[in-house]
Write a protein that holds these residues in place. Structure first.
Motif, PDB file in Angstrom:
ATOM      1  N   LEU A 189      35.682   4.659  46.341  1.00 52.47           N
ATOM      2  CA  LEU A 189      36.322   4.242  47.444  1.00 52.47           C
ATOM      3  C   LEU A 189      36.534   2.128  46.961  1.00 52.47           C
ATOM      4  N   ASN A 224      28.702  -2.726  53.325  1.00 56.69           N
ATOM      5  CA  ASN A 224      30.173  -2.813  53.483  1.00 56.69           C
ATOM      6  C   ASN A 224      31.018  -2.926  52.904  1.00 56.69           C
ATOM      7  N   ALA A 250      37.224   0.184  59.910  1.00 54.66           N
ATOM      8  CA  ALA A 250      36.443   2.314  59.554  1.00 54.66           C
ATOM      9  C   ALA A 250      35.432   2.118  59.037  1.00 54.66           C
ATOM     10  N   HIS A 251      34.958   3.123  59.073  1.00 53.80           N
ATOM     11  CA  HIS A 251      33.632   3.653  59.043  1.00 53.80           C
ATOM     12  C   HIS A 251      33.072   4.744  58.217  1.00 53.80           C
ATOM     13  N   TRP A 252      32.373   4.072  57.283  1.00 54.05           N
ATOM     14  CA  TRP A 252      32.489   5.556  55.441  1.00 54.05           C
ATOM     15  C   TRP A 252      31.846   6.264  55.979  1.00 54.05           C
ATOM     16  N   VAL A 311      38.934   6.257  57.189  1.00 54.38           N
ATOM     17  CA  VAL A 311      39.038   6.010  55.963  1.00 54.38           C
ATOM     18  C   VAL A 311      40.116   6.223  55.047  1.00 54.38           C
ATOM     19  N   LEU A 365      35.284  -2.204  55.585  1.00 54.95           N
ATOM     20  CA  LEU A 365      35.245  -0.660  55.588  1.00 54.95           C
ATOM     21  C   LEU A 365      33.436  -1.125  55.692  1.00 54.95           C
ATOM     22  N   ASP A 367      29.601   0.436  56.689  1.00 59.19           N
ATOM     23  CA  ASP A 367      28.697   1.842  56.723  1.00 59.19           C
ATOM     24  C   ASP A 367      27.641   1.742  57.524  1.00 59.19           C
ATOM     25  N   ASP A 419      39.287   5.318  64.375  1.00 55.32           N
ATOM     26  CA  ASP A 419      38.181   6.285  64.041  1.00 55.32           C
ATOM     27  C   ASP A 419      38.082   7.514  64.861  1.00 55.32           C
TER      28      ASP A 419
END
Length: 340
Positions: free
Chosen positions: A77, A107, A124-126, A153, A180, A182, A232
């Motif tokens: 990423l 992050n 967003a969360h990865w 993501v 992003l 974590d 999400d």
């Protein structure tokens, strides 16, 4: 993402009772004028590219903190954002999960047009949840997190790619920060984990550890944005996105802008003019950090269940990912940036 449906903390809930009267009517239409100006020209969001970005993340394996797949995906990423010329910062941190596991996490922040004074954040969360505890057959199995994590993501990545390709004359009037988070999804679910002790009970939320850390340690320092959009679970077939309560109460102008833009683009099958109850997600902590944030999240619009059946289950894999949903979300949010 954490993901259980639950009411927001009591203090927030009390505020909502004072400030909002959620409606479940499905008949409300976009706010329009009799002579509405045409939408500004925006780049075309490529759903095939977003689909490929989703598949690439899934191919690493479950992106569970402390795993090799997690480290490898995070490195990928960072390199993708850097390859498009964005300014990238990493924010490593350690946090204890509800079961006592110490998570090594980071992050990832990528800035497009970092010099711009006006800014919009795309969140967003990865990471992925470490087990499919909502799965009726295999609650201890790992899961791919194709929609829950990877799709949000992927939309952020495709937005970053197409924005970076624009000439200065075709750039939006705002800078965009892709943030992003974590360690969002290693939380305690009282419905599936009654036999385990929540070591964080009474000391903080066991979900959204990355956004909690970022909110207390803003990166860039003293970060400000006009509003944020949390992506999400935005990739599943027949995705439905209602106007979530915390979003309405903290970022109503952005909610209206996004849903009206979606309607003008022809995406009312996805973006429903319908209100939904509040949930705990990363936007709780970005709102607390002063960024009015909208949560775009797949939500069952009718009945007693909040989340689709794939949520925290082994069925959250590439089989459910649909280019039409990715396109609806990605094009809508991209076009919204060009309305600014």
């Amino acid at each position: 993402m954490k993901r259980i449906f639950r009411f927001l903390p009591a203090a927030l809930a009390a505020t909502f009772l004072l400030t909002a009267c959620p409606s479940t009517k499905d008949t409300e239409k976009a706010t329009t004028t009799t002579a509405e100006a045409p939408l500004p020209k925006a780049p075309v969001f490529n759903a095939d590219s977003a689909y490929a970005f989703t598949a690439k993340q899934v191919a690493f394996g479950p992106r569970v903190p402390n795993s090799k797949a997690h480290v490898a995906c995070g490195n990928w990423l960072v390199n993708k954002f850097k390859g498009w010329g964005l300014t990238v910062k990493e924010q490593p941190f350690e946090a204890m999960a509800f079961d006592g596991t110490m998570l090594k996490a980071r992050n990832i922040i990528a800035q497009y047009q970092p010099q711009a004074a006006r800014r919009v954040a795309i969140f967003a969360h990865w990471d992925t949840r470490p087990y499919a505890d909502n799965d009726p057959k295999n609650p201890k199995a790992p899961l791919d997190g194709a929609s829950d994590g990877a799709s949000g993501v992927a939309v952020a990545l495709e937005m970053a790619r197409i924005l970076a390709a624009q000439t200065d004359s075709l750039a939006p009037n705002v800078g965009v920060d892709f943030i992003l988070f974590d360690a969002e999804d290693w939380g305690y679910d009282s419905g599936t984990q009654q036999g385990q002790k929540n070591l964080l009970e009474g000391s903080g939320d066991s979900w959204c550890l990355g956004s909690q850390y970022w909110g207390k340690n803003l990166l860039p320092a003293n970060y400000k944005a006009e509003y944020g959009v949390l992506l999400d679970m935005v990739g599943a077939k027949n995705g439905k996105f209602s106007r979530e309560e915390l979003s309405r109460n903290n970022a109503r102008p952005a909610v209206d802008k996004i849903w009206n833009t979606a309607a003008r683009l022809g995406y009312t099958d996805f973006f429903l003019f319908q209100d939904s109850p509040g949930i705990t997600d990363d936007h709780v902590y970005t709102n607390e950090a002063g960024i009015p944030t909208v949560d775009i999240i797949d939500h069952l619009p009718y009945g007693n269940e909040y989340f689709p059946a794939y949520h925290h289950a082994t069925t959250d894999n590439m089989d459910i990912i649909d280019r039409k949903t990715l396109k609806a979300v990605g094009q809508t949010v991209t076009q919204t940036l060009y309305v600014e």
